[in-house]
Motif scaffolding. Sequence first.
Motif, PDB file in Angstrom:
ATOM      1  N   GLY A 133      72.229  40.757  18.925  1.00 21.20           N
ATOM      2  CA  GLY A 133      71.658  39.423  18.914  1.00 21.20           C
ATOM      3  C   GLY A 133      70.258  39.486  19.492  1.00 21.20           C
ATOM      4  N   TYR A 151      77.067  45.316  16.685  1.00 22.58           N
ATOM      5  CA  TYR A 151      76.273  44.121  16.420  1.00 22.58           C
ATOM      6  C   TYR A 151      75.107  44.018  17.393  1.00 22.58           C
ATOM      7  CZ  TYR A 151      79.396  42.744  20.203  1.00 22.58           C
ATOM      8  OH  TYR A 151      80.093  42.710  21.376  1.00 22.58           O
ATOM      9  N   ASP A 188      75.382  30.993  18.016  1.00 22.78           N
ATOM     10  CA  ASP A 188      74.187  31.412  18.743  1.00 22.78           C
ATOM     11  C   ASP A 188      74.582  32.555  19.678  1.00 22.78           C
ATOM     12  OD1 ASP A 188      71.925  31.794  20.256  1.00 22.78           O
ATOM     13  OD2 ASP A 188      71.532  29.656  20.567  1.00 22.78           O
ATOM     14  N   PRO A 189      74.160  33.796  19.377  1.00 22.40           N
ATOM     15  CA  PRO A 189      74.583  34.931  20.196  1.00 22.40           C
ATOM     16  C   PRO A 189      74.197  34.798  21.662  1.00 22.40           C
ATOM     17  CG  PRO A 189      72.747  35.555  18.771  1.00 22.40           C
ATOM     18  CD  PRO A 189      73.217  34.214  18.317  1.00 22.40           C
ATOM     19  N   ARG A 190      73.091  34.110  21.931  1.00 25.30           N
ATOM     20  CA  ARG A 190      72.615  33.999  23.311  1.00 25.30           C
ATOM     21  C   ARG A 190      73.564  33.215  24.201  1.00 25.30           C
ATOM     22  NH1 ARG A 190      67.001  31.358  21.643  1.00 25.30           N
ATOM     23  NH2 ARG A 190      68.577  30.100  20.553  1.00 25.30           N
ATOM     24  N   TYR A 250      76.559  38.433  25.490  1.00 26.06           N
ATOM     25  CA  TYR A 250      75.096  38.417  25.641  1.00 26.06           C
ATOM     26  C   TYR A 250      74.737  38.127  27.095  1.00 26.06           C
ATOM     27  CZ  TYR A 250      70.295  37.831  23.913  1.00 26.06           C
ATOM     28  OH  TYR A 250      68.954  37.982  23.656  1.00 26.06           O
ATOM     29  N   ARG A 309      68.930  35.346  16.643  1.00 28.67           N
ATOM     30  CA  ARG A 309      69.269  35.940  15.347  1.00 28.67           C
ATOM     31  C   ARG A 309      70.361  36.984  15.546  1.00 28.67           C
ATOM     32  NH1 ARG A 309      65.519  33.967  11.990  1.00 28.67           N
ATOM     33  NH2 ARG A 309      63.717  33.018  13.012  1.00 28.67           N
ATOM     34  N   TYR A 310      71.101  37.293  14.471  1.00 26.62           N
ATOM     35  CA  TYR A 310      72.332  38.079  14.653  1.00 26.62           C
ATOM     36  C   TYR A 310      72.597  38.974  13.450  1.00 26.62           C
ATOM     37  CZ  TYR A 310      77.242  39.054  15.746  1.00 26.62           C
ATOM     38  OH  TYR A 310      78.432  39.663  16.047  1.00 26.62           O
ATOM     39  N   GLY A 325      66.499  41.658  22.788  1.00 25.10           N
ATOM     40  CA  GLY A 325      67.850  41.246  22.433  1.00 25.10           C
ATOM     41  C   GLY A 325      68.903  42.052  23.164  1.00 25.10           C
ATOM     42  N   THR A 377      69.598  33.845  11.072  1.00 25.26           N
ATOM     43  CA  THR A 377      70.160  33.112  12.200  1.00 25.26           C
ATOM     44  C   THR A 377      71.162  32.088  11.691  1.00 25.26           C
ATOM     45  OG1 THR A 377      69.661  31.718  14.101  1.00 25.26           O
ATOM     46  CG2 THR A 377      68.254  31.441  12.167  1.00 25.26           C
TER      47      THR A 377
END
Length: 542
Positions: free
Chosen positions: A105, A103, A124-126, A131, A110-111, A171, A60
């Motif tokens: 997330g 990719y 932060d992917p979220r 996302y 985490r990514y 995810g 992350t």
Amino acid sequence: MFFANGKVRETTEREYVNSSLREIEKVDNAISMYFKGIKEDLNTLATDPRVLKADSSIMTYKDIKGNGPLVQMTPSKNGAVEKEIYEVFSHFGKNHPDATYVYMGTEEGRYVQYPEGPTLPGYDPRMRPWYVTALEDPGEVLMTGAYTSSGLTHKIVSNVVTIERNGKRIGVMGLDVSLDGLTSLIQDVKIGGSGYVILTQSDGTIIAHPKKPELNLESISELNIPELGAIGQDGTFEAKVDGEESVLHVITSENNNWKYISIIEKKDLAASANQIGQNLLIIGSLVVIIAIVISVFIIIRFTNNFRKLAKEMRKLEKLKTVSEIAASISHEVRNPLTVIKGFLQLLKERNLTEEDKMMYLAISLDELERAEHIITDYLTFAKPSLENVKVLDLAKELDYVLTVVSPYANMNNVHIEVSWEENLYISGEAAKLHQCLINVIKNGIEAMPEGGQLSVSLKKTGSKAWLSFTDSGTGMSEEQLERLGTPFYTTKDKGTGLGTMVVYSIVKAMGGEIKVKSEENKGTSFTIALPIAQNSQPKEGR
């Protein structure tokens, strides 16, 4: 002379509109197939057993502080789970060069990304639009608007879908496509001598501009064409484009409501009409009779040239169809092969139970069978001619086909009602006739997802045998009916359109004809007429 000149201008402009529609429909079909393939690829990746292993060991970057230098991602060297997921992405990316980034997330922020590269501290992917977009409709593949991601030079659109494990979201999976790929799809579209096509989003954002790719992601207002306005309405109008008087035609696509704008200079449209008009005026000022004779000669000459041009266009269309079929074969067969390869790799693991092994083998065999069916349909479409022609008892052949499809009908809660006349004989190849009738009956059954009744009748009218299949299913609109049987068109969510194309090809090869009547929410009647073989009896046996 003036009347003829006006008619030439009118016909030229009308042909421009028709040509625009034809070319844009071809491009739209290609783009639709392109994103259909991406959707299937993304679903395959999101359900890959190795991806579903994602856990808290994945790296992350959200807790890394500072505005300072970029953080280098190294998933190929991180933990075992992350490394295995990265290998899946890497294998896919190397075999799909049109995929800019692959990719995922996780719900914990985490990514993992292919290819490896830098990212911003605190990523932060979220919190990212891709996302958030996926969460709007979990389980469905969605597409974001075009954008340039932070730290990237690529202009892209993201295709995203949620990742579910045991009914719980863990995810989001993403696959980015560069706008360069879309631009290349419309790059070679030519309308007349100067015409070209621009692709935009419904909000007026330019997605692909073949003449000025630097305008991609810019507002349509950057074209300096006030007549376009907010590009809200379709239609044809005149405007100045880059200082030249031009004719524009705007069409809305069914694919994400994108807009196609075809542009051609008016002088290009009027060139042939002006030339004819000048010749007529010069000749007419000398002698009316000579003008008439020469005018007829010119018309014949131009007609011959147009015929030659039409012939060349037909050749080009055939070549383009071959190209589309080749691309379709590659994509359709690659999907089951990718699934098979994934499960065969899993079989190498030592700690698999016998139950897991049998499940992986069963899935692999199912995918092989699906690939075989796809190839069989392509071969039948490519070579519809009959090779083993015999006199066939149509009632017996129909009875055989109904026996084959009865389990499928029962499984889908469909009752088949049959009425037929005996002693109707046709000339044909039994195997291809079976394939044709099975495709028609399966389409009827699949048109009734909640069950229903399929009526099958066989009767003689004049010198033809008429086979009718009437369902009580969802039906089709007039637009769907017009496109039925054309390459790569299907009304199903998961279909290639080959089944119906094969039906049309086989019936044509047998000297028959097809008539289809349909009404939305009421059902469809599919009728096949085949010439009767006179004074003939079939040989014993099948």
